[in-house]
Scaffold this active site. Structure first.
Site, PDB file in Angstrom:
ATOM      1  N   LYS A 178       0.875  -1.175   0.000  1.00 53.47           N
ATOM      2  CA  LYS A 178       0.000   0.000   0.000  1.00 53.47           C
ATOM      3  C   LYS A 178       0.914   1.227   0.000  1.00 53.47           C
ATOM      4  CE  LYS A 178      -1.872   2.969   2.093  1.00 53.47           C
ATOM      5  NZ  LYS A 178      -1.643   4.406   1.789  1.00 53.47           N
ATOM      6  N   GLY A 231       7.049   5.040   8.556  1.00 54.25           N
ATOM      7  CA  GLY A 231       6.225   6.247   8.615  1.00 54.25           C
ATOM      8  C   GLY A 231       6.256   6.856   9.998  1.00 54.25           C
ATOM      9  N   SER A 232       5.148   7.459  10.397  1.00 56.96           N
ATOM     10  CA  SER A 232       5.129   8.222  11.649  1.00 56.96           C
ATOM     11  C   SER A 232       4.931   7.318  12.864  1.00 56.96           C
ATOM     12  CB  SER A 232       4.004   9.252  11.600  1.00 56.96           C
ATOM     13  OG  SER A 232       2.758   8.583  11.537  1.00 56.96           O
ATOM     14  N   GLY A 236       2.522   4.104  13.374  1.00 57.25           N
ATOM     15  CA  GLY A 236       3.249   2.907  13.803  1.00 57.25           C
ATOM     16  C   GLY A 236       2.564   2.226  14.980  1.00 57.25           C
ATOM     17  N   GLU A 253       9.715   1.139  11.128  1.00 53.59           N
ATOM     18  CA  GLU A 253      10.777   2.145  10.998  1.00 53.59           C
ATOM     19  C   GLU A 253      10.089   3.493  11.121  1.00 53.59           C
ATOM     20  OE1 GLU A 253      12.541   4.891   9.863  1.00 53.59           O
ATOM     21  OE2 GLU A 253      12.974   4.136   7.847  1.00 53.59           O
ATOM     22  N   CYS A 287      13.887  10.196   7.141  1.00 55.17           N
ATOM     23  CA  CYS A 287      13.833   9.670   8.509  1.00 55.17           C
ATOM     24  C   CYS A 287      15.187   9.764   9.194  1.00 55.17           C
ATOM     25  CB  CYS A 287      13.331   8.245   8.514  1.00 55.17           C
ATOM     26  SG  CYS A 287      14.097   7.217   7.271  1.00 55.17           S
ATOM     27  N   GLU A 386      10.378  15.026  15.070  1.00 59.99           N
ATOM     28  CA  GLU A 386      10.755  15.171  13.660  1.00 59.99           C
ATOM     29  C   GLU A 386      10.037  16.372  13.067  1.00 59.99           C
ATOM     30  OE1 GLU A 386       9.529  11.499  11.704  1.00 59.99           O
ATOM     31  OE2 GLU A 386      11.595  11.195  11.093  1.00 59.99           O
TER      32      GLU A 386
HETATM   33  P1  NAD Z   1       1.933   8.352   8.080  1.00 61.17           P
HETATM   34  O1  NAD Z   1       2.699   7.519   9.029  1.00 61.17           O
HETATM   35  O2  NAD Z   1       0.500   8.605   8.421  1.00 61.17           O
HETATM   36  O3  NAD Z   1       1.946   7.695   6.612  1.00 61.17           O
HETATM   37  C1  NAD Z   1       2.829   6.680   6.210  1.00 61.17           C
HETATM   38  C2  NAD Z   1       2.045   5.569   5.517  1.00 61.17           C
HETATM   39  O4  NAD Z   1       1.102   5.019   6.437  1.00 61.17           O
HETATM   40  C3  NAD Z   1       1.224   6.002   4.302  1.00 61.17           C
HETATM   41  O5  NAD Z   1       1.227   4.990   3.327  1.00 61.17           O
HETATM   42  C4  NAD Z   1      -0.173   6.126   4.876  1.00 61.17           C
HETATM   43  O6  NAD Z   1      -1.198   5.990   3.905  1.00 61.17           O
HETATM   44  C5  NAD Z   1      -0.191   4.974   5.842  1.00 61.17           C
HETATM   45  N1  NAD Z   1      -1.202   5.075   6.909  1.00 61.17           N
HETATM   46  C6  NAD Z   1      -1.677   6.190   7.515  1.00 61.17           C
HETATM   47  N2  NAD Z   1      -2.616   5.868   8.420  1.00 61.17           N
HETATM   48  C7  NAD Z   1      -2.735   4.514   8.405  1.00 61.17           C
HETATM   49  C8  NAD Z   1      -3.538   3.587   9.124  1.00 61.17           C
HETATM   50  N3  NAD Z   1      -4.429   3.990  10.041  1.00 61.17           N
HETATM   51  N4  NAD Z   1      -3.395   2.273   8.869  1.00 61.17           N
HETATM   52  C9  NAD Z   1      -2.496   1.850   7.943  1.00 61.17           C
HETATM   53  N5  NAD Z   1      -1.712   2.695   7.214  1.00 61.17           N
HETATM   54  C10 NAD Z   1      -1.837   4.005   7.452  1.00 61.17           C
HETATM   55  O7  NAD Z   1       2.728   9.706   7.888  1.00 61.17           O
HETATM   56  P2  NAD Z   1       2.229  11.135   7.352  1.00 61.17           P
HETATM   57  O8  NAD Z   1       0.972  11.568   8.066  1.00 61.17           O
HETATM   58  O9  NAD Z   1       2.168  11.072   5.873  1.00 61.17           O
HETATM   59  O10 NAD Z   1       3.433  12.077   7.806  1.00 61.17           O
HETATM   60  C11 NAD Z   1       3.451  12.632   9.115  1.00 61.17           C
HETATM   61  C12 NAD Z   1       4.833  12.606   9.725  1.00 61.17           C
HETATM   62  O11 NAD Z   1       5.286  11.257   9.798  1.00 61.17           O
HETATM   63  C13 NAD Z   1       5.924  13.317   8.931  1.00 61.17           C
HETATM   64  O12 NAD Z   1       5.923  14.682   9.169  1.00 61.17           O
HETATM   65  C14 NAD Z   1       7.160  12.627   9.464  1.00 61.17           C
HETATM   66  O13 NAD Z   1       7.552  13.200  10.685  1.00 61.17           O
HETATM   67  C15 NAD Z   1       6.705  11.206   9.699  1.00 61.17           C
HETATM   68  N6  NAD Z   1       7.095  10.322   8.563  1.00 61.17           N
HETATM   69  C16 NAD Z   1       8.193   9.540   8.735  1.00 61.17           C
HETATM   70  C17 NAD Z   1       8.627   8.755   7.687  1.00 61.17           C
HETATM   71  C18 NAD Z   1       9.850   7.894   7.825  1.00 61.17           C
HETATM   72  O14 NAD Z   1      10.544   7.677   6.835  1.00 61.17           O
HETATM   73  N7  NAD Z   1      10.095   7.328   8.991  1.00 61.17           N
HETATM   74  C19 NAD Z   1       7.957   8.766   6.470  1.00 61.17           C
HETATM   75  C20 NAD Z   1       6.818   9.553   6.330  1.00 61.17           C
HETATM   76  C21 NAD Z   1       6.409  10.326   7.400  1.00 61.17           C
END
Ligand code: NAD
Length: 484
Positions: A178, A231-232, A236, A253, A287, A386
């Site tokens: 996804k 992701g965030s 996570g 991660e 990240c 972050e």
């Molecule tokens: P996020 O964690 O919400 O998104 C990352 C992924 O998770 C996307 O594919 C998103 O569609 C998916 N996702 C979101 N909610 C979900 C859920 N309930 N169930 C399953 N999957 C879900 O991140 P964001 O809101 O796009 O960004 C916010 C902050 O997160 C950024 O400002 C940054 O600090 C951090 N971030 C970190 C990384 C990293 O590489 N570690 C990457 C992106 C964002």
């Protein structure tokens, strides 16, 4: 819908499909702010379709009877295709994320490296024989887990998807990916390459859509056997709770707040170059960004002068023109950066350079000036969380133990840079910092495909990259045979 544009489809069960309810999500180019195309808004039933297909393929005779070397050869073919299509893929990545073209090209090369690296591992997943007692032959084998569910972020979509898809397939799993709603295009392009590959075309499913819809449906689907997420922290936590309910292994991660510790005996010119690159790369949306500078008080002013000079000389503008710093990916992310910097200013932060958006003539993108902030409380939000923007916060220290306390003083623990010419001190400090990777007198080392990567503390669980990552995608079986 604009009939002059091509709309994307997602890849499920070997077919390119719309969402079951036909809804789409617009894809906005960060540098022009124009809608380029749209991706399907995948729903729960689309995810179910994809997981069912992935499970069926995993259990099929044809998949189970593939030799590891055949999977390896096929992964090598994908690596070659990625390189063949580097220029086009890089353009797609830049148009979707805003990152400089040269960086997108390097991302494609790294993605190819993941495929060839794990291709080489496919037929080297060894077990052990264990001495138990005479008359018993005891041995272990590493088996694939099954259906690997992979939630990918928007900052390095092609690279991050490649590292987990290649590792999962090399070890014999099938995959449902996804991508992030903000950056799906390069992963769909990778899907087109895999769809042309006879051996692998059924091993991958791609469901596009929002996190709270398609993402949530995927992590909660009862037929997935493993989740990998980048992701965030907040998302996570949701991923880990979903994994806990089904008792499936999870790799997380979750980013970092990574420090550079600069001692008074280091090469300040070299450190300055690398520090600037590490906090502006991908406009800070990385990240492992080196976003905190912890510098010995005797060299602080000298280093800051160098950093400001370098920072103010970088080019800012469209990624397609190959500037050093491209636009921020989305308004949501841009607003987050601005809000965090404004809050820091209200709390008394001193802006050494930047601290505001950049106006770029002839571009409608949202740009933020590389920013260096001084006089910050180590407990403040900007020092702890972050930003995911080109922002460096500065702290100084007198003693080595003060430096280590500052470095360890956040909830994260992903990467640490140590700058010193004292080899004993370099090792002493490496041992004391709580972070998954430590770089001494460098930072990032050539993309690091081969190096285990992941975090201490709230930066995550498990390791991606390198041979170590293959542990995530396999489970161990012990077999004891009575030999008469
Ligand atoms: P996020 O964690 O919400 O998104 C990352 C992924 O998770 C996307 O594919 C998103 O569609 C998916 N996702 C979101 N909610 C979900 C859920 N309930 N169930 C399953 N999957 C879900 O991140 P964001 O809101 O796009 O960004 C916010 C902050 O997160 C950024 O400002 C940054 O600090 C951090 N971030 C970190 C990384 C990293 O590489 N570690 C990457 C992106 C964002």
């Amino acid at each position: 819908m604009d009939s002059t544009k091509t709309w994307e489809k997602m890849y499920i069960n070997g077919n390119w499909l719309n969402a079951s309810n036909k809804e789409m999500i617009n894809v906005v180019n960060p540098e022009s702010q124009e809608v380029m195309t749209a991706i399907p808004r995948g729903q729960k039933q689309d995810v179910a379709h994809a997981v069912t297909a992935a499970k069926k393929v995993f259990e099929s005779e044809s998949w189970q009877s593939l030799k590891p070397s055949q999977r390896g050869r096929a992964l090598n073919e994908i690596a070659a295709k990625l390189r063949e299509n580097k220029s086009e893929l890089a353009k797609i990545e830049t148009s979707d994320t805003g990152k400089p073209l040269a960086q997108s090209e390097s991302d494609v090369e790294n993605s190819a490296r993941y495929f060839e690296y794990y291709a080489g591992m496919a037929d080297k997943m060894f077990g052990e024989t264990i001495p138990v007692e005479p008359g018993i032959l005891d041995y272990t084998i590493r088996e694939p887990i099954g259906v690997s569910a992979q939630i990918i972020p928007w900052n390095y979509p092609l690279q991050i998807a490649s590292r987990s898809i290649a590792a999962a397939i090399a070890t014999g799993n099938t995959v449902v990916v996804k991508p992030a709603e903000d950056a799906s295009l390069s992963i769909l392009a990778l899907g087109r390459l895999i769809a042309e590959n006879e051996t692998l075309k059924s091993a991958l499913q791609i469901v596009t859509g929002y996190g709270h819809e398609a993402g949530d449906a995927l992590i909660n689907h009862p037929d997935i056997d493993h989740i990998t997420f980048t992701g965030s922290y907040n998302t996570g936590v949701k991923v880990m709770m979903a994994a806990a309910k089904q008792i499936v292994p999870v790799t997380l991660e979750l980013g970092g707040k990574s420090p550079h510790i600069v001692f008074e005996d280091s090469d300040l010119d070299e450190a300055a170059q690398v520090i600037v690159r590490s906090f502006i790369q991908n406009a800070g949306q990385t990240c492992s960004a080196g976003s905190r500078l912890i510098v010995h008080h005797t060299v602080k002013e000298q280093l800051l002068t160098k950093l400001v000079k370098l920072t103010e000389s970088i080019s800012i503008g469209p990624g397609s023109d190959n500037n050093d710093l491209g636009p921020i990916i989305s308004k949501k992310q841009f607003d987050r950066i601005q809000a965090m910097v404004e809050q820091a200013k209200l709390e008394g932060a001193h802006v050494i350079t930047g601290g505001r958006p950049a106006e770029i003539i002839h571009s409608r993108g949202l740009y933020y000036l590389p920013t260096i902030l001084n006089r910050i409380s180590p407990k403040s939000e900007i020092a702890q969380e972050e930003v995911f923007g080109p922002v460096l916060t500065v702290f100084d220290f007198e003693t080595e133990s003060e430096a280590v306390d500052l470095a360890n003083g956040t909830d994260y623990g992903l990467v640490t840079g140590i700058w010193t010419n004292d080899i004993s001190r370099a090792h002493r400090v490496s041992n004391k910092v709580k972070s998954g990777q430590v770089f001494i007198n460098n930072y990032g080392a050539a993309g690091g495909v081969e190096m285990p990567f992941g975090g201490y503390k709230k930066s995550g669980i498990g390791r991606e990259k390198g041979v170590e990552a293959l542990q995530n995608y396999t489970q161990l079986k012990n077999i004891a045979v009575k030999v008469t």
